[in-house]
Design a protein around this motif. Structure first.
Motif, short mmCIF file in Angstrom:
data_model
loop_
_atom_site.label_atom_id
_atom_site.label_comp_id
_atom_site.label_asym_id
_atom_site.label_seq_id
_atom_site.Cartn_x
_atom_site.Cartn_y
_atom_site.Cartn_z
N LEU A 165 -26.24 69.57 18.06
CA LEU A 165 -26.37 70.40 19.26
C LEU A 165 -25.77 71.78 19.02
O LEU A 165 -26.31 72.79 19.48
CB LEU A 165 -25.66 69.72 20.43
N LEU A 166 -24.67 71.84 18.28
CA LEU A 166 -24.05 73.12 17.97
C LEU A 166 -25.00 73.99 17.15
O LEU A 166 -25.16 75.19 17.42
CB LEU A 166 -22.75 72.90 17.20
N ALA A 167 -25.66 73.38 16.14
CA ALA A 167 -26.60 74.14 15.32
C ALA A 167 -27.78 74.64 16.15
O ALA A 167 -28.20 75.79 16.03
CB ALA A 167 -27.09 73.27 14.16
N ASP A 168 -28.32 73.76 17.01
CA ASP A 168 -29.42 74.18 17.88
C ASP A 168 -29.01 75.35 18.76
O ASP A 168 -29.77 76.30 18.97
CB ASP A 168 -29.87 73.02 18.76
N THR A 169 -27.79 75.29 19.29
CA THR A 169 -27.30 76.35 20.16
C THR A 169 -27.21 77.68 19.41
O THR A 169 -27.61 78.73 19.92
CB THR A 169 -25.92 75.98 20.74
N CYS A 170 -26.70 77.63 18.18
CA CYS A 170 -26.59 78.85 17.38
C CYS A 170 -27.97 79.41 17.03
O CYS A 170 -28.17 80.63 17.05
CB CYS A 170 -25.79 78.57 16.11
N ALA A 171 -28.92 78.52 16.71
CA ALA A 171 -30.28 78.97 16.41
C ALA A 171 -30.90 79.64 17.63
O ALA A 171 -31.56 80.69 17.53
CB ALA A 171 -31.13 77.79 15.95
#
Length: 296
Positions: A165-171
């Motif tokens: 979820l953190l990676a998706d948010t940064c993307a």
């Protein structure tokens, strides 16, 4: 020096090869993938295209990026938006290490996070519509984008609690910022940032508008008052492929999009300008690695 980070999404697709980043490993199997690359390569690369969109953040080295007949002279912290299905090729000076961060993005990820009032693919579609694929951040914007890419790289490697979820948010943060800036940018391009051949651009525009019709060298040469010899040789020089190869590629892309949208395969082939259905099937399988029905 090659570091890869993978976005762990729900949609897994084999997508077109992009040898400019990772050679034979160049398939997008996830919703997005981030690369941080630093190398010096003297090998000659071929013009290619792929089914996903990508953003290139230039960090170092000397590279000229060719996209659909336009040549962009990249500077540090430049952002190049390469929309899906566009012919492109990086021309790298091997005298200097070429460093860049590259984000590959599947359209499914963009669609899943778009809303009624916003489309995350807008920056790619607008750059393709304008025929200008460079965004050059200024001042503090340069630090902003480097920070967004760095945070995405760190998040993609995070295996802790809610790391996906953190990676998706940064993307998504990166894409939202890029959409805002690209859509707000004036349509005028800097003359020093790119080169192109306006006559060959007219030719490719004509091709894309008349795919369903018979497109011969004689017809194109006559429409633009060019000799056959000049058209064939100049086109190959600018686009890196023959006129016939370009026409076939664009017809295949149109047919693939129509099939994906639900059109019957035969109808899609005919509307894209393929008169011989068996030749279409062979060309489609060669380009996409599967039959049109498997693609659908």
């Amino acid at each position: 020096d090659l570091r890869m980070s993978r976005g762990l999404g729900d949609v897994y697709k084999r997508q077109m090869l992009d040898r400019s980043e990772v050679g034979k490993r160049g398939y997008l199997l996830e919703e997005y993938r981030l690369f941080h690359l630093r190398d010096s390569r003297a090998e000659k690369l071929d013009y290619h295209y792929h089914e996903f969109d990508k953003v290139v953040l230039q960090l170092g080295g000397r590279v000229t990026y060719h996209v659909e007949g336009k040549s962009y002279l990249l500077q540090p912290m430049d952002l190049l938006l390469v929309s899906r299905n566009l012919l492109h090729l990086p021309e790298i000076d091997p005298a200097q290490p070429y460093e860049r961060m590259v984000l590959w993005i599947d359209r499914g990820f963009l669609a899943r996070h778009s809303g009624a009032d916003w489309d995350l693919a807008a920056c790619f579609d607008e750059s393709a519509r304008r025929g200008f694929h460079l965004y050059r951040p200024r001042g503090e914007e340069r630090n902003l984008y480097r920070g967004l890419f760095d945070r995405l790289e760190t998040a993609c490697a995070d295996r802790g609690f809610a790391g996906r979820l953190l990676a998706d948010t940064c993307a998504l943060q990166l894409l939202i910022q890029l959409d805002r800036d690209v859509l707000a940018a004036p349509p005028q391009a800097e003359d020093v940032s790119y080169r192109f051949d306006p006559k060959m651009e007219e030719v490719t525009g004509y091709i894309r508008d008349h795919l369903a019709e018979e497109l011969t060298i004689d017809r194109l040469a006559g429409a633009f008052f060019l000799s056959r010899y000049y058209l064939m040789h100049r086109f190959k020089e600018v686009y890196g492929c023959s006129v016939h190869q370009y026409i076939r590629q664009k017809r295949l892309q149109q047919a693939a999009e129509a099939i994906r949208a639900g059109e019957p395969v035969l109808q899609a082939a005919q509307e894209a300008g393929f008169g011989d259905y068996s030749a279409f099937l062979r060309a489609f399988r060669a380009a996409y690695g599967r039959s049109p029905r498997e693609w659908k």
